[in-house]
Design an enzyme around this catalytic site. Sequence first.
Site, PDB file in Angstrom:
ATOM      1  N   LYS A  45     -76.116  37.199  13.051  1.00  0.00           N
ATOM      2  CA  LYS A  45     -75.722  38.416  13.792  1.00  0.00           C
ATOM      3  C   LYS A  45     -75.334  38.117  15.239  1.00  0.00           C
ATOM      4  CE  LYS A  45     -78.062  41.627  10.842  1.00  0.00           C
ATOM      5  NZ  LYS A  45     -78.783  42.853  10.664  1.00  0.00           N
ATOM      6  N   GLY A  55     -90.719  39.185  16.909  1.00  0.00           N
ATOM      7  CA  GLY A  55     -89.466  38.442  16.741  1.00  0.00           C
ATOM      8  C   GLY A  55     -88.576  38.619  17.959  1.00  0.00           C
ATOM      9  N   GLY A  89     -84.906  37.779  17.388  1.00  0.00           N
ATOM     10  CA  GLY A  89     -83.552  37.564  16.861  1.00  0.00           C
ATOM     11  C   GLY A  89     -82.715  38.836  16.965  1.00  0.00           C
ATOM     12  N   ALA A 149     -82.285  41.472  14.958  1.00  0.00           N
ATOM     13  CA  ALA A 149     -82.923  42.757  14.651  1.00  0.00           C
ATOM     14  C   ALA A 149     -83.894  43.169  15.751  1.00  0.00           C
ATOM     15  CB  ALA A 149     -83.646  42.645  13.313  1.00  0.00           C
ATOM     16  N   TYR A 195     -86.988  45.599   3.526  1.00  0.00           N
ATOM     17  CA  TYR A 195     -86.937  46.671   2.518  1.00  0.00           C
ATOM     18  C   TYR A 195     -87.295  46.152   1.134  1.00  0.00           C
ATOM     19  CZ  TYR A 195     -82.385  44.459   2.269  1.00  0.00           C
ATOM     20  OH  TYR A 195     -81.387  43.515   2.198  1.00  0.00           O
ATOM     21  N   GLY A 216     -87.349  49.328   5.877  1.00  0.00           N
ATOM     22  CA  GLY A 216     -85.988  49.185   6.384  1.00  0.00           C
ATOM     23  C   GLY A 216     -84.894  49.732   5.475  1.00  0.00           C
TER      24      GLY A 216
END
Length: 295
Positions: free
Chosen positions: A82, A141, A143, A145, A238, A259
Site C-alpha cells: 500500500k 502496527g 504499516g 492500515a 476479517y 474488518g
Amino acid sequence: MITGSDVYSQKFLVTEMYKFGLIGYPLGHTFSPKIFEQIFKEAGVNGVYRIFEIPTRRLFYQTCIELLTNGFHGLNVTIPYKIDAYYLAEEKEIEAVKCQNANFLYLKDGVPVAANTDYEGLRETIKNELKLHSGSAAIIGYGGAARTSAAVLDDLGINTIYFVVRDLKKAKYALQDHSGNLKAEVNIVENPASVASQLDILINASPAGMFPDVEKLPHGHELLNNVLPDGMVVDLIYNPPETKLLQLARKNSLKTKNGLYMLIVQAVKSFEKVADIKIEPATILRAIGEANEES
Ligand code: NAP
C-alpha cells in the site's frame, strides 16, 4: 510470473467489461473476488476481477503499470504494497495523502492516480460507535492500515494516538512523514505500559491473528485492559470473523468490530470511482452473508 484465478459476472447486456484486479502477497485469504462479483451483479454490469499474487516490489511496479495501460479500470492494492502504491502514482487523492498510503490505483486522463478508499471503509465502520471520553487511542502496527487508522481517528476527534510497535527505530523512521499530517499528538511506543491507561479505542492494524494463525495475539494485545467500558476494539482482520483479540474484547464486554464492512465499503468506493454507478454497501454485506450461508 503472474498467476491468478478469475471471477466473471456476465449476466447483463451492457457491452463494456469492467476489469479490476487485486495485487498483493500472499493473497490466499482474500474475500475481494466474492465482493466484486456481488458489486458487478448489483450494478448490472459485466465484470472481471483478477488476482495477482506478486512476490517482489520490482514486479509490483511493473505489473501495475502494465495492467493499467492494458485495459484494467482499477487495481486494489493490499499487504504489503500500500505504501509503494502511494509512491507509484503521479496523482494522489486527498485521503491517500492524509494516510500516506493507497489501496486503489486507477487511470484518470491517462495518468495513474492513488486513492485510499480504506479511509472511508474504516470511518463508516466506527463513526457511529466511537464515543469520545479520554480522547486517546492505540493502534497496533505502523504499516499502511495503521496510518489509515490514525488519519480516520484524527478526523473523528481523537487527540492522542499511540502507535504500538515491535521495533521502535524502524517505526519512527517509517512514520516520520505521516505524523506531520495529523492534528493529534502522536506517540510511537514499544512498551504497552507507556500507553495511556484510559483508551476510547484500540485498533489492531497488524496481521497477527489472521487465518491460518488464528491463535495468535498481536504485540500490545494487553491494552484491551486499558479500553474504557464504553470503548471499542476493532480488528481490521476479517478472516476469521472474530479473532482471538476480538474474543477477549467481547469477554471484557467491550464493543467489537471486525474488518469485513471496511473491506466492502473500500471495494464499493473503488468501483464507484471508475464506474460512476452508486452501490449501497449494506446490500453487498447482506449478499455476502447469504452466499456464505449457502456454501
Ligand atoms: P503492512 O503494511 O505489512 O503492516 C503490518 C504491520 O503490522 C507492520 O507495522 C508490522 O510491524 C506489524 N506487525 C506484524 N506482526 C505483528 C505482531 N505480531 N504484533 C504487532 N505488530 C505486528 O500491512 P497493512 O496493509 O497495514 O495491513 C495490516 C492488516 O490489516 C492486515 O491483516 C490486513 O489484511 C488488514 N487490513 C484490512 C483491511 C480491511 O479492509 N478490512 C484494510 C487494510 C488492511 P513489524 O515491522 O513489527 O513486522
